[in-house]
Design a protein around this motif. Structure first.
Motif, PDB file in Angstrom:
ATOM      1  N   TYR A   1     -35.104 -19.535 -29.285  1.00 52.52           N
ATOM      2  CA  TYR A   1     -35.995 -18.729 -28.455  1.00 52.52           C
ATOM      3  C   TYR A   1     -37.164 -18.224 -29.290  1.00 52.52           C
ATOM      4  O   TYR A   1     -38.323 -18.243 -28.846  1.00 52.52           O
ATOM      5  N   ALA A   2     -36.810 -17.768 -30.507  1.00 49.30           N
ATOM      6  CA  ALA A   2     -37.869 -17.276 -31.415  1.00 49.30           C
ATOM      7  C   ALA A   2     -38.846 -18.391 -31.742  1.00 49.30           C
ATOM      8  O   ALA A   2     -40.056 -18.179 -31.822  1.00 49.30           O
ATOM      9  N   TRP A   3     -38.334 -19.591 -31.933  1.00 49.47           N
ATOM     10  CA  TRP A   3     -39.167 -20.755 -32.240  1.00 49.47           C
ATOM     11  C   TRP A   3     -40.181 -21.001 -31.124  1.00 49.47           C
ATOM     12  O   TRP A   3     -41.359 -21.228 -31.358  1.00 49.47           O
ATOM     13  N   ARG A   4     -39.679 -20.881 -29.880  1.00 48.73           N
ATOM     14  CA  ARG A   4     -40.565 -21.091 -28.717  1.00 48.73           C
ATOM     15  C   ARG A   4     -41.646 -20.024 -28.675  1.00 48.73           C
ATOM     16  O   ARG A   4     -42.815 -20.294 -28.415  1.00 48.73           O
ATOM     17  N   GLU A   5     -41.223 -18.791 -28.936  1.00 48.89           N
ATOM     18  CA  GLU A   5     -42.173 -17.681 -28.859  1.00 48.89           C
ATOM     19  C   GLU A   5     -43.200 -17.723 -29.990  1.00 48.89           C
ATOM     20  O   GLU A   5     -44.285 -17.179 -29.869  1.00 48.89           O
ATOM     21  N   ALA A   6     -42.819 -18.308 -31.110  1.00 44.63           N
ATOM     22  CA  ALA A   6     -43.720 -18.345 -32.278  1.00 44.63           C
ATOM     23  C   ALA A   6     -44.672 -19.531 -32.221  1.00 44.63           C
ATOM     24  O   ALA A   6     -45.474 -19.733 -33.127  1.00 44.63           O
ATOM     25  N   ARG A   7     -44.585 -20.284 -31.136  1.00 47.26           N
ATOM     26  CA  ARG A   7     -45.382 -21.512 -31.027  1.00 47.26           C
ATOM     27  C   ARG A   7     -46.894 -21.208 -31.053  1.00 47.26           C
ATOM     28  O   ARG A   7     -47.359 -20.269 -30.416  1.00 47.26           O
ATOM     29  N   THR A   8     -47.616 -21.993 -31.777  1.00 49.60           N
ATOM     30  CA  THR A   8     -49.079 -21.859 -31.843  1.00 49.60           C
ATOM     31  C   THR A   8     -49.687 -22.370 -30.541  1.00 49.60           C
ATOM     32  O   THR A   8     -49.317 -23.439 -30.062  1.00 49.60           O
ATOM     33  N   PRO A   9     -50.645 -21.613 -29.954  1.00 41.08           N
ATOM     34  CA  PRO A   9     -51.299 -22.120 -28.739  1.00 41.08           C
ATOM     35  C   PRO A   9     -52.068 -23.407 -29.046  1.00 41.08           C
ATOM     36  O   PRO A   9     -52.740 -23.501 -30.088  1.00 41.08           O
ATOM     37  N   THR A  10     -51.973 -24.352 -28.150  1.00 46.15           N
ATOM     38  CA  THR A  10     -52.672 -25.616 -28.368  1.00 46.15           C
ATOM     39  C   THR A  10     -54.158 -25.421 -28.107  1.00 46.15           C
ATOM     40  O   THR A  10     -54.552 -24.488 -27.369  1.00 46.15           O
ATOM     41  N   PRO A  11     -55.039 -26.297 -28.663  1.00 50.48           N
ATOM     42  CA  PRO A  11     -56.491 -26.207 -28.394  1.00 50.48           C
ATOM     43  C   PRO A  11     -56.783 -26.257 -26.907  1.00 50.48           C
ATOM     44  O   PRO A  11     -57.710 -25.563 -26.434  1.00 50.48           O
ATOM     45  N   ALA A  12     -56.007 -27.047 -26.172  1.00 49.02           N
ATOM     46  CA  ALA A  12     -56.248 -27.153 -24.731  1.00 49.02           C
ATOM     47  C   ALA A  12     -55.983 -25.808 -24.060  1.00 49.02           C
ATOM     48  O   ALA A  12     -56.715 -25.385 -23.154  1.00 49.02           O
ATOM     49  N   GLU A  13     -54.903 -25.117 -24.486  1.00 52.99           N
ATOM     50  CA  GLU A  13     -54.581 -23.812 -23.909  1.00 52.99           C
ATOM     51  C   GLU A  13     -55.666 -22.794 -24.250  1.00 52.99           C
ATOM     52  O   GLU A  13     -56.066 -21.986 -23.395  1.00 52.99           O
ATOM     53  N   VAL A  14     -56.187 -22.858 -25.474  1.00 53.33           N
ATOM     54  CA  VAL A  14     -57.252 -21.930 -25.875  1.00 53.33           C
ATOM     55  C   VAL A  14     -58.523 -22.211 -25.065  1.00 53.33           C
ATOM     56  O   VAL A  14     -59.177 -21.279 -24.570  1.00 53.33           O
ATOM     57  N   ALA A  15     -58.837 -23.519 -24.911  1.00 48.50           N
ATOM     58  CA  ALA A  15     -60.034 -23.886 -24.145  1.00 48.50           C
ATOM     59  C   ALA A  15     -59.897 -23.447 -22.697  1.00 48.50           C
ATOM     60  O   ALA A  15     -60.854 -22.903 -22.100  1.00 48.50           O
ATOM     61  N   ALA A  16     -58.706 -23.628 -22.122  1.00 46.86           N
ATOM     62  CA  ALA A  16     -58.484 -23.222 -20.733  1.00 46.86           C
ATOM     63  C   ALA A  16     -58.615 -21.712 -20.598  1.00 46.86           C
ATOM     64  O   ALA A  16     -59.140 -21.197 -19.598  1.00 46.86           O
ATOM     65  N   ALA A  17     -58.124 -20.992 -21.623  1.00 51.17           N
ATOM     66  CA  ALA A  17     -58.222 -19.534 -21.590  1.00 51.17           C
ATOM     67  C   ALA A  17     -59.675 -19.097 -21.608  1.00 51.17           C
ATOM     68  O   ALA A  17     -60.080 -18.190 -20.855  1.00 51.17           O
ATOM     69  N   HIS A  18     -60.486 -19.726 -22.464  1.00 50.78           N
ATOM     70  CA  HIS A  18     -61.907 -19.394 -22.539  1.00 50.78           C
ATOM     71  C   HIS A  18     -62.602 -19.680 -21.207  1.00 50.78           C
ATOM     72  O   HIS A  18     -63.433 -18.882 -20.736  1.00 50.78           O
ATOM     73  N   GLU A  19     -62.225 -20.817 -20.609  1.00 54.01           N
ATOM     74  CA  GLU A  19     -62.849 -21.202 -19.335  1.00 54.01           C
ATOM     75  C   GLU A  19     -62.510 -20.172 -18.250  1.00 54.01           C
ATOM     76  O   GLU A  19     -63.375 -19.735 -17.487  1.00 54.01           O
TER      77      GLU A  19
END
Lengths: 317, 323
Positions: free
Chosen positions: B35-53
């Protein structure tokens, strides 16, 4: 009886049964087990044998009375004496998930016994071939053997065995009997409780009989049997009536019983045979009938309710 | 080390139940790490780009009438006598859109506290069954014909249970804390003191040992593992759950809080208290006031509980007959 391996005085124990009723199991028991030899502890089910054995091992606390084992007061001085006792009480209780060898190794380790001794005792009870099997796969007889092996690990001075031949085949019974005799011949004391009276009669030197938690007889086995009456002679001949008359003519007490002549307080069998041959009767069977342990036991424990039990003080040792 | 303790440790090692407990605790601890591994996951560039959009779209909408609507609604509410609110609070902010990047100190360490439950339950069962199995099989009587006095047998069994419990705690820490630490380290989010995990591992080992001693003590007193679990369940329901509801000041005495304090270093709790208002003579109000149970205090409470239960088990063991 000079030295005593076990000495119980005024031992009392009762259990609480539902609904909060006190049931006396052992009542003022005085018991002496002489050092050396095989001592049989007899009594009907519920007579207090196993509870008595547990008390002398410190597993059950008496309500009153004293216990001395190998000269030490138990349970107070149990640590000083426990290394000289080997015991199997009631059923063999080893760790069922472990192999016989593992069980013995654990006990040897706990008792600071060299590991090599495990193989010796396994050989002694004939269990080496199955030593690696889990105890839960053992037959009752094999469990008995493994438990007896455990008692021998420390070369004990006192061996306590409760029904040691339970579940054993005839060869196993013979082996246990021989083992008990061998231990006794080595100078050890074997205190054995059993219902196999025929086996005990062959091996026991002394005996105690309990009934309803009290001692009803104690002493040497020979003395106990002798106290039940003299031996008799049973003679089978073609004409028992004439044979009885001929024997009575020589002053012997003889009567016909069940198609045979029974001579009480008999002379040597050879004399009886000679007299009968003198009147033309030739014995087909001559059997000495001795009082056996079973008949003595049944007589002693007959109607062994509390009312039938004599006061322990009346019982001589 | 005495022969009796060595024999008990061998018995502990070869018991299947010991291994079963270790496997289950390892599995549960591994799930924490996963569970910790999942939570510590780095956001992907696509997720960051979608967030900015998404942020740009919402920002544009906010500037294109969104703020005006908010102000109008604020005026209406004020006219009805309600307290106006700050419309700036509703303005889109980029930090609320970009996926959160967890850090070890803020997000990794709290996972380790959740390892306490499997460790306590596993160690309690391990200690209880080590003792009750012997009573159940009837082998305690045979054992006592080899080991006397009873206190010696008791000490060896409790010590062996403690060792087993400590191993349960260490395993939980190794798998759970190690896995969590690895997750944050591998995923480059290990901002903070990673060595703190080793302290948690040590405290989990002590916690496991104490829980196993409690289990063994209860085993000696009750002789059946089901009875031990029944008592444990009763304790959780009546003392840990109900008692604090009826009497809030009992909270620092609950084992759950003290376990948390011991494992995590401290554990806050609140107690409703009358708080005087200095501006009002004799006035004030009942407020939830926060208190803290310190780690050492928690450890001491747990040690005292383990000692009391062990002594109770010893007394019962010495007095009761053994079949």
């Amino acid at each position: 009886m000079d030295e005593l391996a076990v000495e119980l005085r005024g031992l009392t124990k009762s259990y609480v049964r539902f609904p909060l009723t006190r049931v006396p199991v052992v009542r003022g028991l005085n018991l002496d087990v002489p050092a050396g030899g095989v001592h049989a502890l007899l009594g009907p089910n519920g007579s207090g044998k196993t509870t008595t054995l547990r008390m002398l091992l410190g597993l059950v606390r008496p309500e009153s009375g004293t216990v001395r084992v190998l000269g030490h007061a138990v349970p107070g001085a149990l640590p000083a004496v426990v290394g000289r006792i080997g015991a199997v009480v009631e059923q063999p209780r080893l760790f069922p998930a472990f192999s016989g060898r593992r069980n013995l190794e654990l006990l040897a380790r706990a008792a600071d016994v060299p590991a090599a001794r495990v193989d010796e005792v396994l050989d002694e009870v004939g269990l080496r071939d199955r030593a690696r099997d889990p105890v839960r796969r053992y037959s009752l007889g094999m469990k008995q053997r493994a438990a007896i092996a455990a008692t021998l690990l420390r070369r004990p001075d006192l061996v306590v065995l409760d029904e040691p031949t339970n579940g054993l085949d005839p060869q196993g019974v013979h082996d246990v009997r021989a083992l008990m005799r061998r231990l006794a011949d080595q100078g050890r004391t074997v205190l054995v409780s059993s219902h196999a009276l025929g086996d005990l009669e062959q091996v026991a030197d002394t005996v105690s009989v309990l009934a309803a938690g009290r001692l009803v007889a104690q002493g040497r086995l020979d003395d106990l049997l002798a106290s039940r009456g003299a031996p008799r002679l049973r003679v089978r001949v073609a004409d028992p009536e004439r044979a009885a008359l001929a024997l009575a003519g020589h002053g012997w007490s003889a009567h016909v019983d069940g198609g045979a002549v029974v001579v009480t307080d008999p002379p040597p069998a050879a004399d009886v045979s000679r007299v009968l041959a003198g009147v033309g009767l030739y014995p087909e069977e001559l059997t000495v009938l001795r009082p056996d342990l079973e008949s003595a036991y049944l007589a002693l424990t007959a109607g062994s309710g509390p009312a039938a039990v004599r006061d322990p003080a009346e019982v001589g040792s | 080390m005495s022969g009796v303790l060595r024999a008990e440790l061998v018995r502990l090692r070869v018991r299947r139940f010991t291994w079963l407990v270790l496997v289950v605790v390892a599995a549960v601890s591994a799930s924490v790490a996963v569970y910790a591994w999942r939570e510590a996951r780095t956001p992907t560039p696509a997720e960051v780009a979608a967030a900015h959009e998404s942020y740009q779209q919402d920002r544009a909408a906010w500037l294109d009438g969104g703020r005006d609507d908010c102000e109008k609604r604020n005026r209406d509410m004020k006219a009805k006598g309600f307290e106006p609110f700050d419309c700036d609070l509703f303005a889109p902010e980029l930090e609320n859109y970009v996926p959160y990047e967890p850090t070890w100190d803020d997000d990794g360490m709290p996972y380790l506290g959740s390892l306490a439950s499997p460790v306590v339950i596993g160690a309690l069962l391990l200690g209880a069954s080590l003792v009750t199995a012997e009573f159940g099989a009837g082998s305690m009587g045979l054992w006592l014909t080899f080991v006397a006095p009873r206190g010696r047998a008791f000490r060896a069994k409790v010590a062996a249970a403690g060792v087993g419990g400590a191993l349960v705690g260490l395993l939980g820490a190794l798998v759970g804390a190690g896995g969590t630490l690895a997750a944050f380290a591998v995923l480059h989010r290990l901002h903070g003191n990673g060595w703190a995990a080793s302290g948690v591992a040590g405290r989990l080992a002590v916690l496991g040992a104490l829980a196993a001693v409690v289990g063994a003590g209860l085993g000696f007193a009750l002789r059946h593992v089901a009875a031990v679990m029944g008592i444990a369940l009763w304790w959780v329901l009546s003392v840990e759950v109900v008692a604090p509801l009826a009497w809030a000041r009992a909270r620092p005495l609950t084992l759950g809080l003290n376990v948390r304090a011991w494992v995590e270093g401290s554990a806050p709790y609140t107690v409703p208290q009358w708080v005087a208002d200095p501006q009002l003579t004799g006035g004030g109000s009942v407020q939830d006031v926060e208190h803290v149970v310190r780690g050492l205090q928690g450890g001491l409470v747990l040690a005292v509980v383990a000692a009391v239960v062990a002594v109770a088990g010893l007394v019962v063991f010495r007095v009761r007959d053994v079949s």
